[in-house]
Design an enzyme around this catalytic site. Structure first.
Site: not given
Ligand code: URA
Length: 235
Positions: A101
Site C-alpha cells: 500500500d
Molecule cells: N497488507 C496490507 O494491509 N498492506 C500492505 O501494504 C501489505 C500487506
C-alpha cells in the site's frame, strides 16, 4: 517471450518502434521474415534487425526499500512511483512481485522476469512475507495468547469465504508485532488486525521468502544470485 518484447529487451527501441520494425520486415527469426509482433521467441532463436544479430539483455532482479507515500506502479499517480528518485534505468520494463500500500514501507522485489515474479506471487506458492505492524491501541497482556492462537487458526476477513491461512504473530511490545503470512490478499495485514478489533497505523515489510531487507529506505540494490534462486527451493 513475444517478439516485440525481445526487440525492446535487446535494443533501445520502445514497443511502438519495435512493432514498426517487425511490420516493415526488418526483423528475421531464424532467417525468415516474421511480421507478427506477438510471435513467441526464445534465446536459441537467431533474431536479426536489419541484418544485425540481437541478444536480449539479462533479466534484472532488484530489492527496493519503499518509502511511505509512494506507490508500487511505474508511473507517478496520486503519489510518486517507488522508482521516482531512484537511479534505475528503463523502469517501464520493470514490475513488482507483490505490491505494498502507499502508506506501507519496506521490501519490494522488482524484476522484468515475469515467470520469476509469477512464481513468487502465485497463491499456491504460499511464499512467506514478514511484516512489522504498529497498532493504534495496545494489546493487553491477557489477550496475547488468544490473539496468537486466532492468527494461527485463521481469521475470517470481511468479504472472504475462507479463513486466512495460518499466520505467525509475535508480540514485540503492546503496540508492535511481527506477523508472517503466506498469502497476499488485498490489504491483508490491515484486514487481519481489523478482524480482531485493531487498527494498523504503521506497516513495514522486512522479509519475503529468505530475502531480508538490508538497505536504507529509498534505496535499491541488485539481488544476489543466491537470493534470486532462493525462491526455487520452496513450494
Ligand atoms: N497488507 C496490507 O494491509 N498492506 C500492505 O501494504 C501489505 C500487506
Amino acid at each position: 517471450m513475444r517478439l516485440d518484447k525481445f526487440i525492446c529487451k535487446s535494443t533501445d527501441l520502445n514497443k511502438h518502434d519495435a512493432v514498426m520494425c517487425i511490420h516493415d520486415g526488418s526483423v528475421l527469426v531464424n532467417g525468415a521474415s516474421v511480421l507478427d509482433e506477438s510471435v513467441q521467441v526464445h534465446e536459441n532463436n537467431t533474431i536479426t534487425l536489419n541484418g544485425q544479430p540481437l541478444m536480449a539483455r539479462p533479466f534484472r532482479y532488484l530489492m527496493v526499500h519503499k518509502r511511505s507515500q509512494t506507490i508500487c506502479s511505474n508511473v507517478d499517480e496520486a503519489y510518486p512511483s517507488l522508482f521516482s528518485g531512484l537511479n534505475i534505468e528503463r523502469t517501464s520494463e520493470l514490475h513488482v512481485a507483490g505490491r505494498l500500500d502507499a502508506d506501507t514501507t519496506g521490501l519490494v522485489l522488482v524484476t522484468d522476469d515475469g515467470r520469476w515474479s509469477f512464481d513468487i506471487i502465485r497463491p499456491q506458492k504460499h511464499c512467506e512475507k514478514t511484516y512489522i505492524v504498529g497498532l493504534s491501541q495496545p494489546i493487553s497482556q491477557e489477550k496475547v495468547n488468544t490473539l496468537v492462537e486466532q492468527f494461527s487458526n485463521g481469521l475470517q476477513l470481511q468479504g472472504e469465504k475462507k479463513l486466512t491461512r495460518p499466520a505467525m504473530l509475535e508480540i514485540l511490545s503492546p503496540t508492535e508485532s511481527r506477523l508472517t503470512i503466506t498469502e497476499g490478499k488485498f490489504h491483508q495485514v490491515k484486514r487481519m488486525f481489523a478482524a480482531v478489533g485493531y487498527r494498523v497505523v504503521k506497516l513495514h515489510r522486512e522479509k519475503i521468502g529468505q530475502v531480508v531487507l538490508d538497505i536504507e529506505e529509498g534505496t535499491w540494490r541488485y539481488l544476489t544470485a543466491w537470493e534470486v534462486l532462493s525462491f526455487n527451493h520452496t513450494e
